[in-house]
Scaffold this motif. Structure first.
Motif, short mmCIF file in Angstrom:
data_model
loop_
_atom_site.label_atom_id
_atom_site.label_comp_id
_atom_site.label_asym_id
_atom_site.label_seq_id
_atom_site.Cartn_x
_atom_site.Cartn_y
_atom_site.Cartn_z
N ALA A 199 -2.14 7.36 11.51
CA ALA A 199 -2.20 7.05 10.07
C ALA A 199 -1.47 5.74 9.76
O ALA A 199 -1.87 4.99 8.87
CB ALA A 199 -1.62 8.18 9.24
N TYR A 200 -0.42 5.45 10.52
CA TYR A 200 0.35 4.22 10.32
C TYR A 200 -0.12 3.09 11.23
O TYR A 200 0.51 2.05 11.32
CB TYR A 200 1.85 4.48 10.50
N ASP A 201 -1.24 3.31 11.91
CA ASP A 201 -1.91 2.28 12.71
C ASP A 201 -1.02 1.70 13.82
O ASP A 201 -1.02 0.50 14.06
CB ASP A 201 -2.43 1.17 11.80
N VAL A 202 -0.26 2.57 14.49
CA VAL A 202 0.60 2.09 15.57
C VAL A 202 0.13 2.58 16.95
O VAL A 202 0.76 2.30 17.96
CB VAL A 202 2.09 2.44 15.34
N TRP A 203 -0.98 3.33 17.00
CA TRP A 203 -1.58 3.77 18.26
C TRP A 203 -2.61 2.71 18.65
O TRP A 203 -3.67 2.61 18.04
CB TRP A 203 -2.24 5.13 18.09
N THR B 81 0.84 -1.20 0.00
CA THR B 81 0.00 0.00 0.00
C THR B 81 0.88 1.25 0.00
O THR B 81 2.03 1.21 0.41
CB THR B 81 -0.95 0.05 1.23
N LYS B 82 0.29 2.33 -0.48
CA LYS B 82 0.99 3.61 -0.48
C LYS B 82 1.14 4.08 0.96
O LYS B 82 0.19 4.04 1.74
CB LYS B 82 0.17 4.63 -1.30
N ALA B 83 2.33 4.51 1.31
CA ALA B 83 2.57 5.00 2.67
C ALA B 83 1.86 6.34 2.87
O ALA B 83 1.94 7.21 2.00
CB ALA B 83 4.07 5.16 2.91
#
Length: 150
Positions: free
Chosen positions: A100-104, A6-8
């Motif tokens: 946005a990077y789903d790390v929370w 996927t696009k970052a």
């Protein structure tokens, strides 16, 4: 965690010197984007110092290293200076990039549940596409493993 291929997500965040950085400015380079919980904690310090030691080898392979946490610009500056870190630390106090990077995510520590940054590392290619994604990484081993992936 975001899927490989996927696009970052783009971002615009200040570094340890207050200068703004965006993913777009690294087009044409490989980007190691690593998310960590907190400056000056044992695991995060080990991870950052290991990235620092290997940084010349990342540069030789045409890659940049960007560390992201929710700590302030001032905290990042102290962290950088204390350990002579040669790479960019990005401050995401608003959690925009972190989310946005789903790390929370929900974390459990000694039976207590809270929200926090899950140690995650992404390798983004020259075109801005995620080519590797590692969640719940081991702090000390992560930098060498990322170097092997490039």
């Amino acid at each position: 965690m975001l899927e490989v291929g996927t696009k970052a997500p783009s971002f615009s965040l200040p570094d340890q010197n207050g200068q703004m950085h965006s993913l777009e400015e690294y087009k044409g380079k490989k980007v190691i984007l690593y998310f960590y919980p907190k400056d000056n904690t044992p695991g995060c310090t080990k991870q950052a110092c290991n990235f620092g030691e290997l940084y010349p080898q990342f540069q030789e392979k045409g890659a940049v290293v960007l560390g992201v946490s929710k700590d302030s610009v001032a905290s990042h500056k102290k962290f950088e200076e204390k350990f002579s870190l040669p790479f960019t630390l990005l401050s995401d106090t608003e959690l925009s990039c972190i989310k946005a990077y789903d790390v929370w995510q929900e974390k459990k520590n000694y039976g207590k549940v809270s929200m926090g940054v899950v140690r995650t590392t992404y390798l983004i290619d020259e075109e801005g596409v995620i080519v590797k994604a590692f969640g719940n990484v081991k702090a000390a081993e992560n930098p060498a493993k990322m170097l092997e992936c490039i």
